[in-house]
Design a protein around this motif. Structure first.
Motif, short mmCIF file in Angstrom:
data_model
loop_
_atom_site.label_atom_id
_atom_site.label_comp_id
_atom_site.label_asym_id
_atom_site.label_seq_id
_atom_site.Cartn_x
_atom_site.Cartn_y
_atom_site.Cartn_z
N ARG B 168 0.86 -1.17 0.00
CA ARG B 168 0.00 0.00 0.00
C ARG B 168 0.89 1.21 0.00
NH1 ARG B 168 -4.50 0.60 3.46
NH2 ARG B 168 -2.89 1.35 4.85
N LEU B 169 0.49 2.19 -0.76
CA LEU B 169 1.29 3.40 -0.79
C LEU B 169 1.03 4.19 0.49
CD1 LEU B 169 0.66 4.36 -4.47
CD2 LEU B 169 2.85 3.74 -3.47
N PRO B 170 2.06 4.85 0.96
CA PRO B 170 1.85 5.64 2.18
C PRO B 170 0.81 6.72 1.94
CG PRO B 170 4.18 5.46 1.64
CD PRO B 170 3.42 4.91 0.48
N GLN B 171 -0.02 6.94 2.92
CA GLN B 171 -1.01 8.00 2.83
C GLN B 171 -0.49 9.20 3.60
OE1 GLN B 171 -3.70 7.72 0.79
NE2 GLN B 171 -2.64 5.81 0.29
N VAL B 172 -0.87 10.34 3.12
CA VAL B 172 -0.39 11.57 3.74
C VAL B 172 -1.59 12.47 4.00
CG1 VAL B 172 0.86 13.69 3.20
CG2 VAL B 172 1.91 11.49 2.72
N SER B 173 -1.58 13.12 5.14
CA SER B 173 -2.67 14.05 5.41
C SER B 173 -2.11 15.46 5.42
CB SER B 173 -3.28 13.74 6.79
OG SER B 173 -2.34 14.07 7.79
N THR B 174 -3.01 16.42 5.41
CA THR B 174 -2.56 17.81 5.43
C THR B 174 -1.80 18.08 6.73
OG1 THR B 174 -4.70 18.43 6.33
CG2 THR B 174 -4.39 18.69 3.97
N GLN B 175 -2.24 17.41 7.78
CA GLN B 175 -1.55 17.56 9.07
C GLN B 175 -0.09 17.09 8.95
OE1 GLN B 175 -3.07 18.23 12.52
NE2 GLN B 175 -0.89 18.57 12.75
N ASP B 176 0.11 15.97 8.23
CA ASP B 176 1.47 15.47 8.03
C ASP B 176 2.33 16.51 7.33
OD1 ASP B 176 0.76 13.04 9.10
OD2 ASP B 176 0.30 12.15 7.15
N LEU B 177 1.72 17.14 6.33
CA LEU B 177 2.45 18.15 5.57
C LEU B 177 2.84 19.31 6.47
CD1 LEU B 177 0.90 18.85 2.07
CD2 LEU B 177 3.15 17.99 2.63
N ALA B 180 5.60 18.34 8.75
CA ALA B 180 6.88 18.27 8.04
C ALA B 180 7.43 19.67 7.84
CB ALA B 180 6.68 17.58 6.69
N PRO C 90 2.39 1.99 5.49
CA PRO C 90 3.77 2.47 5.38
C PRO C 90 3.80 3.99 5.50
CG PRO C 90 2.92 1.78 3.24
CD PRO C 90 1.90 1.39 4.25
N MET C 97 8.72 13.70 3.32
CA MET C 97 7.65 14.57 3.78
C MET C 97 8.08 16.03 3.78
SD MET C 97 4.94 13.03 4.08
CE MET C 97 4.06 14.45 4.76
N GLU C 98 9.30 16.27 4.21
CA GLU C 98 9.78 17.65 4.25
C GLU C 98 9.91 18.21 2.84
OE1 GLU C 98 12.26 17.42 8.43
OE2 GLU C 98 13.24 18.17 6.63
N ARG C 133 4.58 9.02 -7.61
CA ARG C 133 3.32 9.03 -6.88
C ARG C 133 2.32 9.97 -7.55
NH1 ARG C 133 1.24 7.73 -1.60
NH2 ARG C 133 -0.90 7.56 -2.21
N LEU C 161 -5.41 14.72 -0.99
CA LEU C 161 -5.52 15.37 0.32
C LEU C 161 -6.93 15.90 0.54
CD1 LEU C 161 -2.21 17.46 0.50
CD2 LEU C 161 -2.70 15.30 1.62
#
Lengths: 185, 275, 185
Positions: B168-177, B180, C90, C97-98, C133, C161
């Motif tokens: 599964r591809l990693p999921q990212v949320s706006t919070q993660d962004l 970061a 994962p 991320m940065e 991606r 997002l």
């Protein structure tokens, strides 16, 4: 295990495939979920042990590390495999390894603590190298002026060194032993 | 050569050292380092504690009974040679020299009779403690280095698996962004001058959009970039984006004659050694 | 093959270990280099065929694809393996991320800009991960020597997002003002 032989074989093969496809060690709890109905942890563990034996005379071994179970190459063949790889693994300087040792054995420590022990300054890039490698991380802050970050080692360090816990690190020499007369030790 | 050798001789009168219980006979003469090798020599030390440990080892001195005066003399001679060679002297070495001199001077001063248990009074105690601790860490680092390591002595196996089913591809949320970004800020210690506000962000968004359009179409007429019906704030932001792009030399604005339409295009590639 | 049996076994095990440790297909030419003296291509190919047979009743199979040979999980078990994955999705590395955050908030930016802000190098595979991606793309080139590519974020990132525009990204606060982001979300 009171399963018919073919069921055991199928379960072992599934475990093998799962472990071979995961780049990270897989904990038993996660492996259990593949089975329907779910197998109990003890059964999975026993199957893993049998699988480990199946592989014992091969160039690859099944090991248990901090993060769970994984397959890895044996050192004897890794040398040969490395021959066909264009990339060489990075070498770490003594400064980096000493810093890592201080963090591993004295954690949690601040940068100042590390500097006190080493007697020299510890640069930011040095710490970042270890952080980027995923071997150390900030685990908190010391509540003194400046709130310096406290560093500790990660589960990834243990995984990368083939260890199940920090206690498996080589024990520290008692203070003063092997010192002064290095030839004697 | 003789001068230098003399400078760095190992003048130990009394046989303090014992190796494996045997009285030490021949003094190793390898302490002398030719000046031209000094740079390399110093590079191989991790700092003053490391150099001290080396001196102690090379003389087979008992670390728990360091003849402080001699050690200080030798250490100072090293520092002197370093200075002579105009090498950049690490401050830490000078600090250590000061520590050694202080200990030496305190030991030379007449002292009141001291009880043997009075460890605090022994000026060597703190230095010894540090040397021992450092030696311990040095050995630990050596052992860590020797442990089998992923990617070096062994490699983790990973076979290919069809991504659509398995990985599964990693999921990212706006919070993660946001997190970061905060990490970036925290590390770069960017202060508020560099803060990107919501307004600047939307300018950036328009900049990207304009660049993308110009890449598809070589020339775009100025007014085409302003869709009808956009609100005034959006139009202003868009205009600022164009100005920013011009300022950053990413696009150019051209006009064939006065009052003719304005055209926007990507900046021509700088003449390179092509063809 | 006129080799003693134990040599064949050792060679097969070495090939097995090498192929099991690479998710990418390995060409025969590369596999040959592991052996000392180097084996000829034909011998390696025959050994691979024997190995393929050895694995034919397992959950992992050895196949030959365009780029060479690779082990892969059989389709039948993939779903079961996937079942154990969901709990721990994962994560992208901090570096990724940065980089994504910098591109999102500062676009259009060159790799050099990202490196300046992060204070460390940005590798090509890292940018490629984000490009593959579908979250970033080259939107132009800065007309300075070297013509570095300018990166921007894509509509797909916004979709993923759940945002309608970049303006809906959480606003940035000055450092030190709390942790949460009150207005947005």
């Amino acid at each position: 295990m009171n399963f018919p032989q073919e069921e055991i074989t199928a379960a072992k093969q599934l475990l093998e495939a799962a472990l071979l496809s995961s780049p990270e060690p897989v904990p038993v709890a996660q492996l259990r979920r593949m089975f329907d109905p779910e197998l109990d942890a003890e059964t999975v563990r026993r199957l893993l042990e049998v699988l480990q034996e199946d592989w014992q005379d091969r160039s690859v071994e099944l090991v248990q590390v901090a993060g769970g179970w994984r397959f890895q190459t044996r050192p004897e063949v890794q040398e040969k495999i490395a021959r066909m790889m264009p990339e060489k693994p990075p070498r770490y300087s003594r400064a980096i390894m000493e810093t890592l040792a201080i963090i591993a054995y004295r954690q949690p420590v601040t940068r100042g603590d590390i500097e006190d022990i080493r007697g020299v300054g510890v640069s930011t890039p040095l710490l970042r190298t270890l952080e980027t490698r995923g071997w150390i991380e900030v685990v908190g802050y010391r509540e003194v002026p400046g709130r310096p970050a406290l560093y500790g080692t990660t589960a990834m360090l243990l995984d990368d060194l083939n260890l199940r816990s920090l206690q498996e690190l080589p024990p520290l020499e008692p203070l003063g032993e092997g010192v002064g007369f290095p030839e004697a030790s | 050569m003789n001068d230098a050798a003399d400078l760095l001789e190992i003048p130990l009168a009394e046989p303090i050292a014992r190796v494996n219980g045997e009285p030490f006979v021949g003094m190793p003469q390898d302490l002398y380092i030719p000046p031209e090798a000094l740079e390399v020599f110093l590079d191989s030390f991790e700092g003053p504690l490391d150099l001290l440990l080396y001196l102690i080892r090379k003389n087979s001195l008992d670390i728990l009974d360091i003849p402080m005066a001699e050690l200080t003399r030798q250490y100072m001679e090293y520092v002197e040679v370093m200075r002579h060679r105009r090498l950049e002297l690490a401050a830490e070495y000078l600090v250590m020299a000061a520590v050694l001199i202080e200990i030496k001077s305190r030991m030379l001063l007449p002292r009141p009779v001291m009880t043997p248990a009075d460890e605090e009074a022994d000026p060597r105690a703190e230095l010894m403690r540090r040397l021992l601790e450092y030696e311990q860490i040095k050995q630990a680092a050596q052992r860590l280095e020797e442990l089998p390591r992923n990617g070096r002595e062994f490699a983790v196996l990973q076979v290919w698996m069809d991504e659509t089913v398995g990985q599964r591809l990693p999921q990212v949320s706006t919070q993660d962004l946001l997190e970061a970004w905060k990490q970036v800020l925290a590390r770069a210690r960017i202060n508020q001058h560099h803060r990107v506000t919501r307004e600047q962000l939307s300018v950036r968004e328009h900049m990207t959009r304009i660049l993308r359009r110009l890449r598809e179409k070589n020339f775009v007429e100025f007014h085409e970039l302003f869709e009808t019906g956009v609100t005034i704030p959006v139009a202003v932001v868009n205009f600022i984006a164009i100005l920013e792009l011009v300022k950053e030399s990413l696009i150019q604005v051209s006009q064939t004659e006065a009052c003719a339409p304005l055209y926007l295009s990507l900046v021509e590639p700088v003449a390179e050694l092509t063809s």
